[in-house]
Design a protein around this motif. Structure first.
Motif, PDB file in Angstrom:
ATOM      1  N   ASN A 135       0.841  -1.195   0.000  1.00  0.00           N
ATOM      2  CA  ASN A 135       0.000   0.000   0.000  1.00  0.00           C
ATOM      3  C   ASN A 135       0.876   1.246   0.000  1.00  0.00           C
ATOM      4  O   ASN A 135       2.099   1.147   0.012  1.00  0.00           O
ATOM      5  CB  ASN A 135      -0.966   0.007   1.191  1.00  0.00           C
ATOM      6  CG  ASN A 135      -0.223  -0.033   2.524  1.00  0.00           C
ATOM      7  OD1 ASN A 135       0.610   0.824   2.805  1.00  0.00           O
ATOM      8  ND2 ASN A 135      -0.526  -1.020   3.350  1.00  0.00           N
ATOM      9  N   GLU A 136       0.224   2.402  -0.012  1.00  0.00           N
ATOM     10  CA  GLU A 136       0.933   3.664  -0.179  1.00  0.00           C
ATOM     11  C   GLU A 136       1.084   4.452   1.121  1.00  0.00           C
ATOM     12  O   GLU A 136       1.509   5.613   1.102  1.00  0.00           O
ATOM     13  CB  GLU A 136       0.195   4.524  -1.221  1.00  0.00           C
ATOM     14  CG  GLU A 136       0.130   3.889  -2.607  1.00  0.00           C
ATOM     15  CD  GLU A 136      -0.888   2.750  -2.695  1.00  0.00           C
ATOM     16  OE1 GLU A 136      -1.820   2.690  -1.863  1.00  0.00           O
ATOM     17  OE2 GLU A 136      -0.744   1.908  -3.597  1.00  0.00           O
ATOM     18  N   TRP A 137       0.705   3.870   2.242  1.00  0.00           N
ATOM     19  CA  TRP A 137       0.747   4.570   3.519  1.00  0.00           C
ATOM     20  C   TRP A 137       2.156   5.072   3.853  1.00  0.00           C
ATOM     21  O   TRP A 137       2.338   6.138   4.427  1.00  0.00           O
ATOM     22  CB  TRP A 137       0.230   3.663   4.632  1.00  0.00           C
ATOM     23  CG  TRP A 137       0.506   4.161   6.018  1.00  0.00           C
ATOM     24  CD1 TRP A 137       1.326   3.601   6.949  1.00  0.00           C
ATOM     25  CD2 TRP A 137      -0.017   5.349   6.629  1.00  0.00           C
ATOM     26  NE1 TRP A 137       1.345   4.360   8.091  1.00  0.00           N
ATOM     27  CE2 TRP A 137       0.534   5.437   7.929  1.00  0.00           C
ATOM     28  CE3 TRP A 137      -0.887   6.349   6.205  1.00  0.00           C
ATOM     29  CZ2 TRP A 137       0.229   6.481   8.803  1.00  0.00           C
ATOM     30  CZ3 TRP A 137      -1.174   7.400   7.079  1.00  0.00           C
ATOM     31  CH2 TRP A 137      -0.627   7.447   8.356  1.00  0.00           C
ATOM     32  N   ASN A 158      -2.237   7.015  -6.159  1.00  0.00           N
ATOM     33  CA  ASN A 158      -1.817   5.625  -6.353  1.00  0.00           C
ATOM     34  C   ASN A 158      -2.813   4.660  -5.721  1.00  0.00           C
ATOM     35  O   ASN A 158      -3.092   3.587  -6.252  1.00  0.00           O
ATOM     36  CB  ASN A 158      -0.426   5.401  -5.763  1.00  0.00           C
ATOM     37  CG  ASN A 158       0.674   5.544  -6.795  1.00  0.00           C
ATOM     38  OD1 ASN A 158       0.657   6.491  -7.575  1.00  0.00           O
ATOM     39  ND2 ASN A 158       1.619   4.614  -6.820  1.00  0.00           N
ATOM     40  N   THR A 159      -3.345   5.055  -4.563  1.00  0.00           N
ATOM     41  CA  THR A 159      -4.351   4.222  -3.903  1.00  0.00           C
ATOM     42  C   THR A 159      -5.595   4.093  -4.771  1.00  0.00           C
ATOM     43  O   THR A 159      -6.163   3.003  -4.915  1.00  0.00           O
ATOM     44  CB  THR A 159      -4.732   4.823  -2.538  1.00  0.00           C
ATOM     45  OG1 THR A 159      -3.571   4.880  -1.706  1.00  0.00           O
ATOM     46  CG2 THR A 159      -5.791   3.972  -1.850  1.00  0.00           C
ATOM     47  N   ALA A 160      -6.022   5.196  -5.373  1.00  0.00           N
ATOM     48  CA  ALA A 160      -7.200   5.181  -6.243  1.00  0.00           C
ATOM     49  C   ALA A 160      -6.983   4.251  -7.431  1.00  0.00           C
ATOM     50  O   ALA A 160      -7.879   3.480  -7.808  1.00  0.00           O
ATOM     51  CB  ALA A 160      -7.510   6.596  -6.727  1.00  0.00           C
ATOM     52  N   ARG A 162      -4.941   1.718  -7.502  1.00  0.00           N
ATOM     53  CA  ARG A 162      -4.879   0.330  -7.022  1.00  0.00           C
ATOM     54  C   ARG A 162      -6.273  -0.199  -6.705  1.00  0.00           C
ATOM     55  O   ARG A 162      -6.596  -1.342  -7.034  1.00  0.00           O
ATOM     56  CB  ARG A 162      -3.981   0.263  -5.778  1.00  0.00           C
ATOM     57  CG  ARG A 162      -3.840  -1.140  -5.195  1.00  0.00           C
ATOM     58  CD  ARG A 162      -2.686  -1.201  -4.197  1.00  0.00           C
ATOM     59  NE  ARG A 162      -2.828  -0.221  -3.130  1.00  0.00           N
ATOM     60  CZ  ARG A 162      -3.524  -0.422  -2.017  1.00  0.00           C
ATOM     61  NH1 ARG A 162      -4.186  -1.550  -1.837  1.00  0.00           N
ATOM     62  NH2 ARG A 162      -3.586   0.520  -1.068  1.00  0.00           N
ATOM     63  N   TRP A 163      -7.109   0.614  -6.096  1.00  0.00           N
ATOM     64  CA  TRP A 163      -8.453   0.182  -5.756  1.00  0.00           C
ATOM     65  C   TRP A 163      -9.302  -0.075  -7.004  1.00  0.00           C
ATOM     66  O   TRP A 163     -10.090  -1.008  -7.056  1.00  0.00           O
ATOM     67  CB  TRP A 163      -9.139   1.225  -4.871  1.00  0.00           C
ATOM     68  CG  TRP A 163      -8.678   1.186  -3.448  1.00  0.00           C
ATOM     69  CD1 TRP A 163      -7.797   0.314  -2.886  1.00  0.00           C
ATOM     70  CD2 TRP A 163      -9.064   2.095  -2.402  1.00  0.00           C
ATOM     71  NE1 TRP A 163      -7.597   0.603  -1.562  1.00  0.00           N
ATOM     72  CE2 TRP A 163      -8.361   1.690  -1.232  1.00  0.00           C
ATOM     73  CE3 TRP A 163      -9.906   3.197  -2.344  1.00  0.00           C
ATOM     74  CZ2 TRP A 163      -8.508   2.350  -0.019  1.00  0.00           C
ATOM     75  CZ3 TRP A 163     -10.050   3.862  -1.129  1.00  0.00           C
ATOM     76  CH2 TRP A 163      -9.354   3.440   0.017  1.00  0.00           C
ATOM     77  N   SER A 164      -9.135   0.777  -8.020  1.00  0.00           N
ATOM     78  CA  SER A 164      -9.908   0.587  -9.257  1.00  0.00           C
ATOM     79  C   SER A 164      -9.339  -0.536 -10.116  1.00  0.00           C
ATOM     80  O   SER A 164     -10.015  -1.053 -11.008  1.00  0.00           O
ATOM     81  CB  SER A 164      -9.912   1.881 -10.076  1.00  0.00           C
ATOM     82  OG  SER A 164      -8.615   2.158 -10.604  1.00  0.00           O
ATOM     83  N   ASP A 165      -8.072  -0.914  -9.813  1.00  0.00           N
ATOM     84  CA  ASP A 165      -7.380  -1.964 -10.568  1.00  0.00           C
ATOM     85  C   ASP A 165      -7.269  -1.603 -12.048  1.00  0.00           C
ATOM     86  O   ASP A 165      -7.291  -2.477 -12.917  1.00  0.00           O
ATOM     87  CB  ASP A 165      -8.102  -3.306 -10.412  1.00  0.00           C
ATOM     88  CG  ASP A 165      -7.138  -4.457 -10.175  1.00  0.00           C
ATOM     89  OD1 ASP A 165      -5.946  -4.190  -9.947  1.00  0.00           O
ATOM     90  OD2 ASP A 165      -7.574  -5.619 -10.227  1.00  0.00           O
ATOM     91  N   SER A 166      -7.161  -0.306 -12.321  1.00  0.00           N
ATOM     92  CA  SER A 166      -7.170   0.163 -13.709  1.00  0.00           C
ATOM     93  C   SER A 166      -6.030  -0.411 -14.542  1.00  0.00           C
ATOM     94  O   SER A 166      -6.233  -0.785 -15.705  1.00  0.00           O
ATOM     95  CB  SER A 166      -7.116   1.692 -13.738  1.00  0.00           C
ATOM     96  OG  SER A 166      -6.031   2.181 -12.963  1.00  0.00           O
TER      97      SER A 166
END
Length: 385
Positions: A135-137, A158-160, A162-166
């Motif tokens: 993660n990006e924390w 980057n989190t967005a 990763r969550w969208s798995d684009s």
């Protein structure tokens, strides 16, 4: 084949911009039709409004998504070649390619798919915490950009993604420029079967005129991650040796430059060729992993070896042993850098041999002709398309 190249320029012409233009020329030479969708950050960075716009659009860019859709409809490409999407295109635009059923190949210039800053670096040292923790924390916790606002913005975008798995859902093929990059993407969970390695390239001359050179060269911007200050310290310790640095200054270093170091500024064209041809060898003391430094290939055109750090892609490009095209030093270790610089400066025969190796490796592995063949094989692979 019609290829759409997508790139958000950084606002100042850099090695990545040069590779984008080189790739377009390469595709055209192969007989493909090339079109562009480009945005730029030129004139935007440094203002409150610009930084806020970059923060928001890096997460989701309505205009980037809309313009991608319109570009695909207008150009009707057979393939999309992605380079950089931040901040004004955004990874969300990749879903437009997926909806249109158009395959996407992404040229991976850095480590931004894993690391928010793209450098894999923290406090002057390589850092892979975002890879290790998934993660990006860490970017926020360690304030990797030395600005909590900027670190937060990079981490959120980057989190967005990763969550969208684009990237994993929409990119058919990741084209890394070093095997080191390929390994890191694989460690981060990317499907290794969808990763290819095609290095950067440069035109390889049929021959070169040997020139032992009269100074040690540094080629690149003068910024902390590039390690220019390490080389300045070596120069201070050896005032009898002339050094020259070519590149834009990103930090206030004028008072730090010793008398035996000449800063020639940012050079291009014939001035750059002369700068390289008249040096004995090139030193790249980078603290960060780098992607694929074009300066190594630019030196190889003239039979010039390179001293670089023993990490990242440097190890596979420069190599060691009889086939080496330069020397490797312990990253960040000024004494080891000094040792290698002095030994190579005083050993003309070794310098010549390494230079011959560099020229040979350029022709065998990194010439435009060779890399064009690799790209054409990839583009024509029906199993991928």
């Amino acid at each position: 084949m019609k290829i759409l190249i997508v790139h958000n320029s950084y606002g100042r012409y850099s090695g990545e911009e040069a590779v984008v233009d080189k790739t377009a020329a390469l595709f055209r030479e192969l007989g493909h039709d090339v079109c562009f969708y480009r945005r730029t950050t030129e004139g935007v960075r440094g203002t409150i409004a610009g930084n806020l716009s970059g923060f928001i659009n890096g997460i989701y860019s309505p205009s980037g998504v809309k313009e991608m859709r319109e570009t695909l409809q207008r150009e009707q490409p057979d393939l999309v070649n992605i380079h950089n999407l931040y901040p004004f295109i955004s990874p969300a635009a990749l879903f437009e390619c997926r909806k249109a059923g158009i395959p996407v190949y992404m040229t991976v210039h850095n480590y931004r798919l894993i690391c928010p800053t793209g450098l894999f670096m923290r406090n002057g040292q390589p850092c892979e915490l975002c890879l290790e923790r998934g993660n990006e924390w860490s970017c926020i916790y360690h304030n990797c950009e030395h600005s909590i606002t900027k670190s937060l913005g990079y981490a959120i975008r980057n989190t967005a993604a990763r969550w969208s798995d684009s990237y994993k859902k929409c990119v058919n093929r990741f084209v890394c420029i070093t095997d080191f990059q390929r390994q890191k993407l694989t460690e981060a969970g990317y499907n290794t079967e969808r990763i290819s390695v095609i290095p950067n390239s440069i035109d390889a001359p049929a021959s070169y005129t040997p020139n032992d050179g009269s100074y040690i060269a540094y080629l690149g911007r003068l910024s902390y991650e590039k390690g220019y200050d390490l080389l300045l310290e070596v120069a201070r310790r050896h005032p009898e040796i002339p050094f020259r640095m070519a590149g834009a200054i990103r930090e206030n270093v004028h008072d730090e430059i010793p008398g035996n170091v000449e800063h020639v500024g940012y050079v291009t064209g014939q001035a750059l060729q002369d700068f390289i041809q008249k040096c004995r060898f090139i030193v790249m003391p980078s603290r960060c992993y780098e992607g694929f430094p074009m300066a190594i290939l630019e030196g190889a055109q003239y039979g010039k070896p390179t001293i670089g750090p023993r990490h990242g892609g440097f190890t596979e490009i420069i190599g060691e042993g009889n086939a080496a095209i330069g020397r490797l030093f312990r990253p960040g270790d000024i004494s080891d850098l000094e040792k290698n610089v002095i030994e190579l400066w005083t050993n003309i025969d070794e310098c010549r041999q390494l230079g011959q190796n560099a020229f040979g490796k350029l022709n065998q592995q990194y010439s435009t002709e060779i890399i064009s063949q690799h790209w054409e094989e990839l583009l024509q692979d029906g199993n991928i398309l």
